[in-house]
Design an enzyme around this catalytic site. Structure first.
Site, PDB file in Angstrom:
ATOM      1  N   GLU A 107       0.830  -1.202   0.000  1.00 41.37           N
ATOM      2  CA  GLU A 107       0.000   0.000   0.000  1.00 41.37           C
ATOM      3  C   GLU A 107       0.867   1.256   0.000  1.00 41.37           C
ATOM      4  O   GLU A 107       0.608   2.203  -0.754  1.00 41.37           O
ATOM      5  CB  GLU A 107      -0.930  -0.013   1.217  1.00 41.37           C
ATOM      6  N   GLN A 142       0.650   5.116   6.131  1.00 44.29           N
ATOM      7  CA  GLN A 142       1.881   4.717   5.470  1.00 44.29           C
ATOM      8  C   GLN A 142       2.776   5.925   5.209  1.00 44.29           C
ATOM      9  O   GLN A 142       2.277   7.017   4.922  1.00 44.29           O
ATOM     10  CB  GLN A 142       1.594   4.040   4.122  1.00 44.29           C
ATOM     11  N   GLY A 180      -8.449   4.956   7.441  1.00 48.32           N
ATOM     12  CA  GLY A 180      -9.198   4.814   8.672  1.00 48.32           C
ATOM     13  C   GLY A 180      -8.546   3.860   9.655  1.00 48.32           C
ATOM     14  O   GLY A 180      -8.700   4.005  10.871  1.00 48.32           O
ATOM     15  N   SER A 202      -5.064   2.406   8.986  1.00 47.42           N
ATOM     16  CA  SER A 202      -3.601   2.368   8.917  1.00 47.42           C
ATOM     17  C   SER A 202      -3.078   3.648   8.298  1.00 47.42           C
ATOM     18  O   SER A 202      -3.825   4.430   7.698  1.00 47.42           O
ATOM     19  CB  SER A 202      -3.115   1.161   8.093  1.00 47.42           C
TER      20      SER A 202
END
Length: 497
Positions: free
Chosen positions: A174, A207, A203, A205
């Protein structure tokens, strides 16, 4: 009359041979230029398409991408041609009724059917990638997760497109594909420019991905991804923090405040005058906090806001571990992170929250950003509702918390300072395409970005035609001058009047 006859006899351009040669030469030039123009004229574009469903924790979105079909090896420029937000929650919310997860996709799939030309349906790849919501469900109940995937797969297999499967994508994927999307859309990869880091907030996680000159992947290999794109090598640092999306962090902060099982929680992250009854079972119904539920505890608690940014930030800090670090440097929770480098694009919830708070202009000094959030949080709840009557109160109530969390995550989590905070650009779209992982995901699966730079013609179309025209004219002039020896002979021929 004799003077005119004498002039004709002396002028070689009036001889039949010269006139014929001239006409043939002109016709040859026109034919040569016409063939060159027609041969190299850009043809009407035919497009190929790809579809990606982003099954996030809070909702699902469908994206349709298109690119010129005549490009060799499908290396044409990919653009987003349509998007559709699926009504209802994310597919992970249908764990107890998986068939409804498949049903929820039908409206957007019908839109896709209309948007993609029917003759392209069977050759259009269709992917579904699920992110942190399904990662959490898979941890909590893998059987339920499998049931949801089976339901959505059955629904998508009935579409006219070439369904390529549904799966959970990893947090590393992702983050990495979000980085690819941002830099691909900004033409940084093809031109070999300095890349832009990617900051993604969902919502469930979050990155962070970027290229750093002082990171070779050896200190923390699990956070390293290597790409070779357009002839350039990129050693990317990327990490995904599960449970650190804004919705799950809100649960973690509430869990921290309810450890003693109180009947009332005074929450500084919500506006003064805000009050709601929250259910303990619902609050702790997620793997991010399920092991922290206080025993015993009442069935519910009264959630009351006090609207204090400084205190809210203190509460938010409790979800981070800033002390444990076995590496040379860390972000939080003992995770290695090299020093920040270059510009960053912050998208998804980063953009939507900061746009609502009117804080997307990062030229605003960081201290002023904090002051504005402080003032917003201190605004009474009744006044907030009057100012934003068209926004659902559930979402409206959380902007104070979300803004505080974003600033805390960026500055204390990822170590942005007042000096490099302006390097962040809050973005929703780049060149009419949504920023996010879906485009990078499709580019990777369809091999649309070559490892080596594609060959280019030595000249652009216009330059090629111009050179052909000039050469043709020069050749014609040379032919005319090469016929000079016969001009006197032609001029001495008797003319019949």
């Amino acid at each position: 009359m004799s003077a005119q006859r004498e002039m004709k006899e002396k002028n070689p351009w009036h001889t039949p041979a010269t006139i014929i040669i001239t006409v043939i030469g002109v016709i040859a030039i026109v034919a040569l230029v016409t063939v060159a123009v027609l041969q190299n004229k850009p043809l009407p574009k035919k497009y190929k398409y790809g579809i990606v469903l982003d099954a996030g924790s809070s909702h699902t979105a469908l994206y349709i991408y298109g690119w010129p079909a005549e490009k060799v090896n499908d290396t044409g420029r990919v653009v987003q041609v349509h998007s559709c937000k699926v009504k209802g929650p994310g597919i992970s919310s249908y764990a107890s009724a998986p068939l409804n997860a498949g049903e929820s996709l039908k409206v957007c799939m019908l839109e896709a059917k209309d948007q993609v030309p029917s003759k392209r349906h069977q050759e259009t790849p269709l992917y579904l990638g699920a992110t942190a919501g399904m990662r959490l469900l898979n941890i909590e109940n893998s059987t339920a997760s499998d049931g949801v995937f089976q339901a959505v797969s059955q629904a998508l297999q009935t579409s006219p497109f070439s369904f390529q499967g549904a799966r959970i994508i990893s947090g590393q994927e992702e983050g990495a594909f979000g980085w690819v999307t941002v830099n691909y859309l900004d033409d940084r990869l093809k031109q070999g420019l300095e890349t832009t880091g990617a900051l993604d907030l969902g919502g469930a996680s979050t990155q962070i991905s970027f290229v750093s000159d002082n990171y070779d992947g050896s200190e923390s290999p699990k956070n390293s991804v290597t790409f070779r794109l357009y002839g350039n090598d990129y050693n990317l640092y990327t990490h995904s923090f599960l449970c650190y999306g804004k919705d799950q962090v809100l649960r973690m902060t509430l869990a921290h405040q309810t450890q003693s099982g109180p009947a009332t929680v005074l929450d500084p992250c919500f506006h003064r005058g805000y009050t709601a009854i929250k259910n303990y079972t619902v609050l702790y119904d997620t793997p991010c906090v399920s092991d922290r539920k206080p025993q015993p505890a009442p069935a519910s608690f009264n959630h009351t806001g006090t609207g204090d940014f400084q205190e809210c930030q203190r509460v938010v800090r409790n979800v981070f571990n800033f002390t444990d670090c076995k590496y040379s440097r860390c972000s939080f929770n003992g995770v290695f992170q090299p020093s920040l480098q270059g510009p960053f694009g912050a998208f998804s919830a980063y953009y939507f929250v900061m746009n609502f708070l009117n804080l997307t202009d990062t030229s605003t000094p960081l201290e002023d950003v904090k002051k504005k959030i402080t003032n917003y949080c201190a605004t009474p709840w009744e006044q907030i509702k009057e100012q934003y009557p068209h926004i659902k109160q559930k979402y409206l109530a959380e902007y104070c918390f979300s803004g505080t969390y974003i600033i805390t995550l960026l500055t204390e989590g990822y170590n942005f300072t007042s000096e490099n905070y302006p390097n962040i650009k809050f973005i929703k779209k780049i060149k009419d395409s949504d920023a996010g992982w879906t485009l990078g995901y499709m580019l990777n699966l369809t091999n649309m970005i070559p490892a080596e730079a594609p060959d280019k013609p030595p000249l652009p179309h216009g330059g090629y035609v111009s050179i052909v025209t000039i050469i043709a004219i020069l050749l014609f002039v040379l032919i005319i001058f090469s016929l000079r020896p016969i001009w006197p002979r032609c001029s001495k021929r008797p003319q019949i009047i």
